[in-house]
Design an enzyme around this catalytic site. Structure first.
Site, mmCIF file in Angstrom:
data_model
loop_
_atom_site.group_PDB
_atom_site.id
_atom_site.type_symbol
_atom_site.label_atom_id
_atom_site.label_comp_id
_atom_site.label_asym_id
_atom_site.label_seq_id
_atom_site.Cartn_x
_atom_site.Cartn_y
_atom_site.Cartn_z
ATOM 1 N N ASP A 1 -4.703 -11.696 5.646
ATOM 2 C CA ASP A 1 -5.123 -13.008 6.109
ATOM 3 C C ASP A 1 -5.676 -13.747 4.888
ATOM 4 O O ASP A 1 -6.427 -13.173 4.107
ATOM 5 C CB ASP A 1 -6.212 -12.862 7.181
ATOM 6 C CG ASP A 1 -6.068 -13.867 8.299
ATOM 7 O OD1 ASP A 1 -5.973 -15.070 7.986
ATOM 8 O OD2 ASP A 1 -6.056 -13.466 9.475
ATOM 9 N N ASP B 1 -4.662 -18.880 7.148
ATOM 10 C CA ASP B 1 -5.542 -19.434 8.169
ATOM 11 C C ASP B 1 -5.604 -20.958 8.090
ATOM 12 O O ASP B 1 -5.795 -21.521 7.007
ATOM 13 C CB ASP B 1 -6.945 -18.852 7.922
ATOM 14 C CG ASP B 1 -7.898 -19.118 9.049
ATOM 15 O OD1 ASP B 1 -7.659 -18.611 10.148
ATOM 16 O OD2 ASP B 1 -8.891 -19.841 8.827
ATOM 17 N N GLU C 1 -0.749 -20.655 9.698
ATOM 18 C CA GLU C 1 -1.304 -21.067 10.991
ATOM 19 C C GLU C 1 -1.437 -22.575 10.931
ATOM 20 O O GLU C 1 -2.161 -23.119 10.097
ATOM 21 C CB GLU C 1 -2.676 -20.412 11.211
ATOM 22 C CG GLU C 1 -3.166 -20.595 12.632
ATOM 23 C CD GLU C 1 -4.674 -20.508 12.770
ATOM 24 O OE1 GLU C 1 -5.144 -20.314 13.888
ATOM 25 O OE2 GLU C 1 -5.394 -20.637 11.769
ATOM 26 N N HIS D 1 -5.864 -12.905 18.104
ATOM 27 C CA HIS D 1 -7.318 -12.745 18.218
ATOM 28 C C HIS D 1 -8.041 -14.015 18.677
ATOM 29 O O HIS D 1 -9.250 -13.983 18.884
ATOM 30 C CB HIS D 1 -7.875 -12.293 16.866
ATOM 31 C CG HIS D 1 -7.724 -13.360 15.823
ATOM 32 N ND1 HIS D 1 -6.483 -13.785 15.377
ATOM 33 C CD2 HIS D 1 -8.633 -14.122 15.167
ATOM 34 C CE1 HIS D 1 -6.652 -14.744 14.487
ATOM 35 N NE2 HIS D 1 -7.939 -14.971 14.339
ATOM 36 N N ASP D 2 -7.320 -15.128 18.778
ATOM 37 C CA ASP D 2 -7.930 -16.382 19.235
ATOM 38 C C ASP D 2 -7.511 -16.755 20.650
ATOM 39 O O ASP D 2 -7.932 -17.780 21.171
ATOM 40 C CB ASP D 2 -7.507 -17.550 18.323
ATOM 41 C CG ASP D 2 -8.036 -17.422 16.916
ATOM 42 O OD1 ASP D 2 -9.124 -16.841 16.737
ATOM 43 O OD2 ASP D 2 -7.365 -17.917 15.983
HETATM 44 C C1 GLC Z 1 -8.324 -19.673 12.586
HETATM 45 C C2 GLC Z 1 -8.621 -18.249 12.946
HETATM 46 C C3 GLC Z 1 -9.860 -18.222 13.788
HETATM 47 C C4 GLC Z 1 -10.995 -18.776 12.986
HETATM 48 C C5 GLC Z 1 -10.665 -20.156 12.441
HETATM 49 C C6 GLC Z 1 -11.603 -20.548 11.344
HETATM 50 O O1 GLC Z 1 -7.981 -20.437 13.684
HETATM 51 O O2 GLC Z 1 -7.517 -17.662 13.543
HETATM 52 O O3 GLC Z 1 -10.155 -16.936 14.249
HETATM 53 O O4 GLC Z 1 -12.151 -18.843 13.757
HETATM 54 O O5 GLC Z 1 -9.374 -20.230 11.886
HETATM 55 O O6 GLC Z 1 -11.358 -19.773 10.200
#
Ligand code: GLC
Ligand code: CA
Length: 560
Positions: free
Chosen positions: A101, A202, A258, A334-335
């Protein structure tokens, strides 16, 4: 597209690990790197090709590792750099690649760069972050952070505000500053030289902000929406092309961005097939409000998605990226809530069947599939009884804002929202066996184990030839055996059906027909009546002519 560009990461199946919740090895109740290494044989048995590790870097854990204080060190809770090297070596020996990540939209406020930056306006690191003067005695604009409350934090020492799109312990880096880019690219190169196999980036769509920092459209909670001014900003593609030139292009990597708020047109740029930016992106439409689950406030909802909406979104992505960019395929992470609870039916009667149906529907599409830890066991959402059951700062902050301060939502409704969409649903410990704490830890787990672990666990799944585990194993094997599943074109079928998600794939004179019943009722379906073909996989041992049984999924290969 018979001449689609081939790549190893297009043929791979990815397994996401949330290290905190995967396997504890020393009894402190927190998963760690040695625990992951110990479970490599399990992943090998499942057959996945790649592990994506959620962040394992040094972090004060305001957001469980998504707030990094040192990119070149391992979080104390997770072990040492030596443990990391062992994990990388063990995974590689098992034929499994490792993707890290990469969290570079922001750092922790405890990162040395920020510690320097906040010291004085003249500090050489001042411009590593985004500092602004206040406006009329308040924040520079009306933006709300994604974790509730203003996106700007006042810092008395220098009488300015810094931007944090997430928590105030996650200050945003200033990518306009070439020194920030140099520092990030150096760090990435350092990890590549260690031999890692890629990056999941991320919120990478947020690294370029509208430099006029205008107010955002006002939302129901009174704050302004920052998304239009921070997502897919003016220089994001320029930055990614620079990253590609200076780092990514020197290695053979899997890269997935992402991309909050990404549209199809934007995705075609991020994941462009000439390889000048990233390999693929995660889009959010099918897991977001667009999928028809409604909302009470912001992301908080008790609603479930409607299949026809989900299908329309996924089919649109399939159709429009064809030959132009590569899709990533996922239903949870995980979100997100657990996919069997959100899209399927997690009651004891239908849990296994619906989990297999969903997996079929996703894994037979065109793109690279991602499995989130425990998904292969059909793990389900949690039941939250009070705020004290929650660990995630997103939930805790939302509760304070909407329940305590603004009194917009009752405590009872908010708990139902948590049961439906809270991130902690996906973060409960991995269920390995029926022993205390599900074999995750010998100590007290950092987040409670889902009480259904006595029935839903890996040990039980491995003993049951009909388990979701073996079904996922078979889906993965099929993908590796049949190029049509990887590279075949996608053709939507029965797009008017309220109950069946069906499509076909085609390659080199072969045709794959996929049909999935998203309901607990029998529904008429004539797709398989004429040409019986070769059945590649199904979640039922036998079929009924002209009918799909509850949550039935069928995949049939025929000549065209
Ligand atoms: C992304 C991650 C999430 C995190 C956010 C801030 O969306 O997947 O878990 O809280 O970024 O880093
Ligand atoms: Ca531990």
């Amino acid at each position: 597209m018979a001449n689609e560009q081939k790549a190893w990461w297009k043929e791979a199946v990815i397994y996401q690990i949330y290290p905190r919740s995967f396997q504890d090895s020393n009894g402190d109740g927190i998963g760690d790197l040695a625990g992951i290494t110990h479970r490599i044989p399990y992943l090998r048995k499942l057959g996945v090709n790649v592990i994506w590790l959620s962040p394992i870097y040094q972090s004060p854990n305001d957001d469980n590792g998504y707030d990094i204080s040192d990119y070149r060190a391992i979080m104390d809770d997770f072990g040492t750099m030596e443990d990391f090297d062992t994990l990388l070596k063990t995974a590689h020996e098992a034929g499994i690649k490792l993707v890290m990540d990469l969290v570079v939209n922001h750092t922790s406020d405890e990162h040395a760069w920020f510690v320097e930056s906040r010291k004085s306006r003249e500090n050489p690191y001042r411009d590593f972050y985004i500092w602004k003067d206040g406006r009329n005695g308040g924040a520079p604009n009306n933006w709300e952070s994604y974790f509730s409350g203003p996106a700007w934090q006042y810092d008395e020492a220098t009488d300015q505000y810094y931007l944090h799109c997430f928590s105030k312990k996650q200050p945003d880096l200033n990518w306009e500053n070439p020194k920030v880019r140099d520092a990030v690219f150096d760090m990435m190169t350092w990890w590549c030289e260690k031999g890692i196999d890629g990056f999941r980036m991320d919120v990478i769509s947020m690294i370029s902000k509208d430099q006029s920092f205008p107010d955002g459209p006002v939302k129901a909670d009174g704050y302004g929406d920052l998304s239009p001014h921070v997502c897919n900003g003016p220089r994001v593609h320029e930055y990614l092309q620079e990253m590609n030139r200076r780092v990514l292009s020197h290695y053979d990597l899997l890269t997935v961005g992402e991309a909050a708020g990404v549209t199809i047109d934007e995705a075609k740029k991020y994941a462009r097939s000439d390889g000048k930016e990233l390999g693929m992106v995660f889009q959010f439409e099918h897991v977001g409000p667009e999928n028809g689950k409604g909302s009470i406030i912001d992301k908080w909802t008790t609603g479930k998605p409607q299949m026809p909406k989900v299908r329309a979104i996924l089919n649109k992505w399939q159709r429009e990226l064809e030959g132009k960019a590569w899709n990533s395929l996922y239903l949870d992470n995980h979100d997100q809530p657990r996919c069997v609870s959100m899209f399927g039916n997690d009651s004891p009667k239908w849990r296994v069947l619906s989990a297999k149906m969903l997996a079929t529907c996703l894994h037979m599409q065109k793109g690279t599939p991602y499995i989130y830890q425990g998904e292969e066991l059909g793990m389900t959402n949690m039941k939250f009884h009070s705020l004290a059951d929650c660990q995630d700062l997103e939930e805790i902050n939302a509760w304070h804002q909407y329940v305590d301060e603004q009194k917009k939502v009752s405590a009872e409704t908010m708990l139902q929202c948590f049961d439906t969409v809270a991130r902690d649903n996906a973060r409960t410990p991995m269920q390995w066996d029926a022993s205390a704490s599900a074999g995750f830890t010998t100590g007290r787990p950092w987040l409670a184990v889902n009480p259904n672990y006595t029935e839903i666990n890996a040990e039980a799944a491995l003993k049951d030839p009909d388990s979701t585990f073996y079904y996922y194993q078979k889906l993965i094997r099929l993908r590796h055996a049949h190029p049509i599943i990887v590279y075949g074109t996608f053709e939507p079928l029965l797009e008017d059906s309220e109950t069946i998600y069906a499509f076909a794939r085609e390659l080199d004179g072969k045709r794959l027909t996929v049909a999935c019943n998203w309901t607990e009722h029998e529904v008429p379906c004539s797709l398989f009546d004429e040409n019986p073909g070769e059945e590649l996989i199904s979640n039922y041992p036998s079929h009924k002519a002209g009918i799909l049984q509850p949550y039935e999924a069928r995949v049939v290969l025929t000549d065209k």
